[in-house]
Write an enzyme that holds these catalytic residues in place. Structure first.
Site, PDB file in Angstrom:
ATOM      1  N   LYS A 110      17.209  25.489  35.308  1.00 21.88           N
ATOM      2  CA  LYS A 110      18.436  25.284  35.197  1.00 21.88           C
ATOM      3  C   LYS A 110      18.625  24.397  33.704  1.00 21.88           C
ATOM      4  O   LYS A 110      17.501  23.602  33.237  1.00 21.88           O
ATOM      5  CB  LYS A 110      18.950  24.358  36.341  1.00 21.88           C
ATOM      6  N   SER A 131      24.335  21.218  45.113  1.00 22.91           N
ATOM      7  CA  SER A 131      24.407  22.187  43.871  1.00 22.91           C
ATOM      8  C   SER A 131      23.122  23.231  43.810  1.00 22.91           C
ATOM      9  O   SER A 131      23.101  23.787  42.982  1.00 22.91           O
ATOM     10  CB  SER A 131      24.109  21.334  42.481  1.00 22.91           C
ATOM     11  N   SER A 134      26.703  23.678  41.416  1.00 21.41           N
ATOM     12  CA  SER A 134      26.511  23.558  40.082  1.00 21.41           C
ATOM     13  C   SER A 134      25.510  24.591  39.316  1.00 21.41           C
ATOM     14  O   SER A 134      25.613  24.942  38.193  1.00 21.41           O
ATOM     15  CB  SER A 134      26.521  22.195  39.234  1.00 21.41           C
TER      16      SER A 134
END
Lengths: 96, 487
Positions: B81, B180, B156
């Site tokens: 990420k 997330s 997210s």
């Protein structure tokens, strides 16, 4: 928390060092008004005698021996500076 | 468009690499080809460095050839990420603020994946500064759901979930502050683990809400997630909140810990707002655990209705403080339109941050401001104590809790424009962060429209081995994870 919350968007934006357009101010004030209205229900929880938790687990100071070790070289630390000169970050004039 | 399909799981890939049936370079070439084939529709990656990945793969092959292989991750491409630092690669947090930032150092998880031989491949799209539940807050455009590219992948860590589901990588890392990792895993049909707060170092993770943030793995199976967790878990002196605890052999424990477990069903997680198809799929999973001889009983977490409000006070307060560092001075976006140094802060932040980040900074600043601190922030920290107590109380009776992960399946990109409606996507995941617990999403079905459904298992602090074994007992016996979306 008993009365309807009033978010003074100009004051809070100033505290946050954030320039907002008039449109952003109007939108955020309305949206955050409804979020704050939702948050009001926390006032109903009986928290008398309850200790606050800053973390899920009690966190104590963690100490390390005071021993020097290599850090980032200056070039690497300054690599992302928007403006630099002679191993220093250049900023607008602070003192008139 | 035809595109090469990778081996089914990380574990299977590791076996092929170890047996010499596949080289890391061949594997990485396949990953790059797959990425190029699907990225125009998925946008799961913010960036990827082809030649760097191939060089890492060649090094892995050389190690194996010399008899110095480093285990199951050696030569396996893993995506990160774009909030996790990789030296000399971009680190943007999907924000204009950091659009040109190049990381000067590695995060601890990055160092550990390198030590395990993983090929660090690409920086995965996410909501800006990890704030969001749909990936629509990315400054570089939303990632899409591989099962239906008109829908969100969740957030997210949407890019991480989408890339694993679409076979662009064999595993990925994300971060989970209020759901997330688990929520996008549920919406994309993959496994995602949020470890206990303190099990995985946060050094080199861009901070959102420091008392809640935790890095964790995505994979196609529970076993794959166990293999990645093995590499990244453990104490790190560079994160003072990281915990000293024994790290077991997670994969070995999957088979060793066979239950039967006592499973609690928190009644507050099955109420209004839960999509009936998701409720039915989770009920089926509960029935399966019963068939294994597990005792299932209803439990109560009475402060559940207060989790969302508690979360949005604590998370935004910490975010407003953490994001104060983005001032346009030492790094990040600097406005060219400022009239003096103070105006430089105001303008740089105005130009660099997107709407959701600004909203959360405003809310967080407000709840911390003079006159409101006790009513909001201090009260939220006390309610947090009660929320945690609820969970610990439940664990006196049961070993794990089973809930839906998300109340709704993947929704259309652009469908939810009201911030509060989006915040409600996290109702089943945020309590776990407030209480610091480990929890995992496991795929457990599809809607009639073909969208993935996930269940959430919540475990006890630092007992990931038990949680993973409980999840594996379901995962190994079902084939939901075999469906390969081809976006």
């Amino acid at each position: 928390m008993s009365s309807a919350p009033q978010l003074d968007i100009d004051h809070v934006a100033r505290l946050a060092r954030l320039a907002l357009t008039p449109e952003e101010k109007a939108t955020f004030a309305a949206q955050l008004g409804s979020v704050l209205h939702h948050i009001e229900q926390l006032a109903r929880v009986d928290v008398s005698g309850v200790e606050p938790s800053a973390h899920a687990f009690a966190v104590n100071n963690v100490w390390q021996d005071d021993v020097a070790r290599p850090g980032l070289p200056v070039e690497a630390a300054l690599r992302n500076a928007p403006a630099q000169r002679d191993h220093m970050v250049v900023v607008p004039k602070v003192v008139e | 468009m035809a595109s090469p399909v990778l081996p089914s799981t990380l574990a299977a890939t590791a076996a092929q690499l170890a047996a010499g049936q596949l080289s890391a370079v061949e594997l990485t070439r396949a990953v790059i080809a797959r990425t190029k084939a699907v990225e125009p529709r998925l946008r799961a990656f913010n960036s990827f460095d082809e030649s760097d990945a191939l060089a890492q793969a060649a090094a892995a092959d050389a190690r194996r050839a010399a008899g110095q292989g480093r285990g199951p991750l050696d030569g396996v491409p893993i995506g990160l990420k774009d909030v996790i630092a990789v030296k000399d690669q971009p680190l943007t947090a999907s924000s204009r603020m950091l659009a040109n930032f190049i990381s000067p150092y590695d995060a601890t998880v990055t160092t550990r994946l390198r030590a395990a031989g993983a090929v660090l491949y690409g920086r995965l799209n996410c909501d800006e500064f990890a704030m969001g539940s749909s990936n629509e807050n990315s400054a570089f455009g939303p990632a899409a759901n591989p099962c239906d590219v008109t829908r969100v992948p969740g957030g997210s860590s949407g890019g991480s979930a989408a890339a694993v589901a679409a076979g662009e990588v064999l595993a990925a890392l994300g971060s989970d502050t209020g759901g997330s990792i688990r929520q996008p895993a549920a919406l994309c049909g993959v496994v995602g683990l949020k470890p206990t707060y303190g099990l995985v170092s946060r050094y080199g993770l861009i901070a959102y809400a420091s008392s809640l943030d935790q890095i964790g793995p995505f994979g196609r199976t529970v076993e794959d997630v166990a293999l990645v967790l093995q590499a990244i878990a453990g104490h790190d002196e560079r994160d003072s909140t990281s915990f000293r605890t024994e790290i077991p052999d997670y994969r070995a424990e999957l088979a060793a810990r066979r239950g039967p477990w006592k499973i609690g069903i928190p009644k507050e997680y099955f109420g209004e707002g839960l999509d009936p198809e998701i409720g039915a799929a989770v009920d089926q999973a509960v029935a399966y655990y019963r068939s294994l001889g597990c005792e299932v009983r209803e439990v109560s977490l009475p402060h559940t209705p207060y989790c969302l409000d508690t979360y949005y006070i604590i998370a935004t307060a910490e975010a407003s403080s953490n994001l104060a560092r983005y001032d346009g001075i030492r790094y990040g976006h600097r406005s060219q339109n400022a009239k003096d140094i103070v105006d430089l802060y105001f303008q740089s932040r105005a130009e660099g941050f997107g709407a959701e980040v600004k909203r959360r900074i405003i809310l967080g600043t407000y709840v911390l401001s003079s006159g409101y601190y006790d009513a909001y922030y201090l009260r939220a920290q006390k309610v947090r104590t009660l929320i945690r107590r609820d969970f610990l109380e439940a664990y006196r009776e049961v070993d794990a809790l089973l809930t839906p992960t998300s109340p709704v399946p993947a929704f259309k990109i652009g469908e939810k424009s009201d911030p509060l409606a989006l915040y409600l996507c996290d109702i089943y995941t945020i309590g776990v962060n407030l209480a610091g617990l480990p929890a995992i999403n496991v795929p457990c079905g599809f809607t009639r429209g073909g969208l993935p459904i996930g269940l959430q298992l919540i475990g006890q602090p630092f007992r990931e081995a038990d949680l993973l074994a409980t999840a594996h007992a379901y995962d190994r016996a079902h084939d939901w994870n075999q469906r390969r979306p081809n976006p």
